[in-house]
Scaffold this active site. Structure first.
Site, PDB file in Angstrom:
ATOM      1  N   TRP A   1     -23.012  17.613   8.335  1.00 48.21           N
ATOM      2  CA  TRP A   1     -24.232  18.287   7.818  1.00 48.21           C
ATOM      3  C   TRP A   1     -24.554  18.083   6.323  1.00 48.21           C
ATOM      4  CZ3 TRP A   1     -24.080  23.651   4.855  1.00 48.21           C
ATOM      5  CH2 TRP A   1     -25.382  24.288   4.665  1.00 48.21           C
TER       6      TRP A   1
ATOM      7  N   ASP B   1     -15.375  25.187   8.866  1.00 48.73           N
ATOM      8  CA  ASP B   1     -16.674  25.809   9.071  1.00 48.73           C
ATOM      9  C   ASP B   1     -17.039  26.129  10.327  1.00 48.73           C
ATOM     10  OD1 ASP B   1     -19.522  26.251   8.573  1.00 48.73           O
ATOM     11  OD2 ASP B   1     -20.068  24.246   7.841  1.00 48.73           O
TER      12      ASP B   1
ATOM     13  N   LYS C   1     -26.543  31.632  13.496  1.00 45.78           N
ATOM     14  CA  LYS C   1     -26.854  31.151  14.678  1.00 45.78           C
ATOM     15  C   LYS C   1     -26.497  32.146  15.736  1.00 45.78           C
ATOM     16  CE  LYS C   1     -27.454  27.294  12.184  1.00 45.78           C
ATOM     17  NZ  LYS C   1     -26.996  27.313  10.790  1.00 45.78           N
TER      18      LYS C   1
HETATM   19  C1  LMR Z   1     -29.199  22.585  10.263  1.00 47.42           C
HETATM   20  O1  LMR Z   1     -28.162  21.815  10.040  1.00 47.42           O
HETATM   21  O2  LMR Z   1     -30.352  22.338  10.680  1.00 47.42           O
HETATM   22  C2  LMR Z   1     -29.044  24.043   9.700  1.00 47.42           C
HETATM   23  O3  LMR Z   1     -27.578  24.528   9.431  1.00 47.42           O
HETATM   24  C3  LMR Z   1     -30.155  24.774   8.867  1.00 47.42           C
HETATM   25  C4  LMR Z   1     -29.736  24.490   7.268  1.00 47.42           C
HETATM   26  O4  LMR Z   1     -29.513  25.139   6.552  1.00 47.42           O
HETATM   27  O5  LMR Z   1     -29.769  22.964   6.982  1.00 47.42           O
END
Ligand code: LMR
Length: 390
Positions: free
Chosen positions: A125, A206, A241
């Site tokens: 991420w 996470d 989520k």
């Molecule tokens: C995502 O990866 O799209 C979500 O976790 C939203 C975000 O805050 O980035």
């Protein structure tokens, strides 16, 4: 003062929301930010959340402060959900503004007490590296996933972690890996846990998509395997989520240790860091989650609705894999991957062309939010993707 500042770029993932909204084509498709959508493209408030909110509206008789660490009943219930029986460890939790708030406090704690280094599997991420960097941690990377072959790079990952310096932190996705959807087998979780324990690494786990992969319990199994194997861990939990309460910013950080004293010391540090940052977390989302998890009928309804959301996602995965199957030999992997995301081997120029020519929106990494698909869109999406993937 402000003229000394340089203007900062928008977060590319969040900027996608604006780009999509500004597109007036009726058949546009949003595969961008990771929010769950139903087959009408809506992100509905879950039934159990609505019911809990009604109850809170009637029964809540004060808006005074709750406690420095937030709502203790919420924390206990959430830890039962995530940690299960706790694997013989002691957990001390602090409620946070969302999972990002939990990651931020964890990162602050690592910066204060640890080596100042964290190992991050790639790809990840995008905000992980941002959060860690903002607290001054140095971010080392290890390979996790190979986009062209859609394979977990398990051997390379083990090799990298086997030489990580003792005492370093390592970021692990609990389930529904963001952005790849690629999961580890139980044997791989065991092996990973053994390496983390052997190197005396501190896992920061996470957990943001519990229930979206294989099931509520199943999605916590890997995390629990690691917790059982190590003396200390940090677990960052997002309720965004799993309870569909994104904007309520609800999450928690849990410090897990072999003694209650050690966990309490970690918690006291987390609380003081929160105090000097935002003082206390917002209450509403945690009160909703507490109400759901502590009311048998609401809890069951939440489980049922989450199960049907997961079923919808998995059905879409199978449909997309089938539709891509005659043009892309790796298409079956899409059906095997779990959670909201898959990461397609697309070039940035392809992603930009998909937006411009077809109104199909995804980040330039090629990550797609499977929940953003509607069944009826799949033939069209597959038809434009096939020549790019095959
Ligand atoms: C995502 O990866 O799209 C979500 O976790 C939203 C975000 O805050 O980035």
């Amino acid at each position: 003062m402000f003229d000394k500042l340089a203007s900062q770029p928008n977060d590319p993932l969040l900027a996608l929301i604006g780009l999509y909204n500004a597109d007036h084509r009726a058949d546009k498709i949003d595969l961008g930010v990771g929010v769950y959508r139903d087959d009408l493209g809506r992100t509905p408030v879950m039934r159990s959340v609505k019911a809990a909110e009604k109850e809170l509206l009637e029964k809540q008789d004060s808006k005074s402060y709750v406690a420095p660490e937030g709502d203790r009943v919420f924390l206990d219930l959430l830890w039962d959900l995530v940690g299960g029986k706790g694997q013989g460890k002691f957990a001390a939790g602090v409620q946070t503004p969302g999972g990002s708030g939990a990651l931020r406090l964890a990162s602050d704690l690592i910066a204060r007490a640890g080596s100042g280094r964290i190992h991050l599997g790639l790809p990840s991420w995008p905000n992980h590296a941002g959060i860690f960097g903002a607290t001054g941690l140095s971010v080392e990377t290890y390979p996790y996933f190979d986009v062209p072959t859609q394979d977990v790079r398990f051997a390379s990952m083990m090799k990298a972690l086997s030489s990580a310096p003792r005492g370093d932190a390592v970021l692990i996705h609990a389930s529904c890996h963001n952005p790849t959807g690629a999961t580890l087998t139980s044997a791989q979780w065991e092996e990973l846990a053994a390496v983390i324990a052997e190197r005396r690494l501190v896992p920061l786990i996470d957990s943001a998509y519990q229930g979206f992969g294989a099931g509520i319990e199943e999605d916590a199994a890997g995390l629990r395997t690691i917790i059982a194997a190590v003396p200390e861990a940090l677990v960052a939990v997002s309720c965004s989520k799993s309870f569909g309460i994104y904007r309520e910013r609800t999450g928690a950080i849990f410090a897990v240790a072999e003694t209650q004293d050690a966990a309490d010391i970690a918690r006291s540090n987390l609380v003081t860091m929160a105090r000097t940052s935002y003082s206390m977390p917002p209450d509403h989302g945690a009160a909703v989650v507490r109400t759901i998890l502590s009311t048998e009928s609401l809890r069951q309804d939440w489980i049922d609705e989450l199960n049907s959301m997961r079923d919808r996602l998995n059905g879409l995965r199978r449909e997309l894999a089938a539709a891509l199957g005659d043009g892309w030999q790796l298409a079956p992997q899409i059906a095997e991957q779990q959670g909201m995301f898959s990461l397609l081997p697309l070039k940035e120029a392809d992603v930009l062309a998909l937006r411009k020519e077809h109104g199909i929106y995804m980040p330039t990494s090629g990550r797609i939010n499977i929940a953003g698909l509607k069944s009826e869109d799949i033939p069209r999406v597959a038809a434009v993707l096939k020549p790019l993937l095959g």
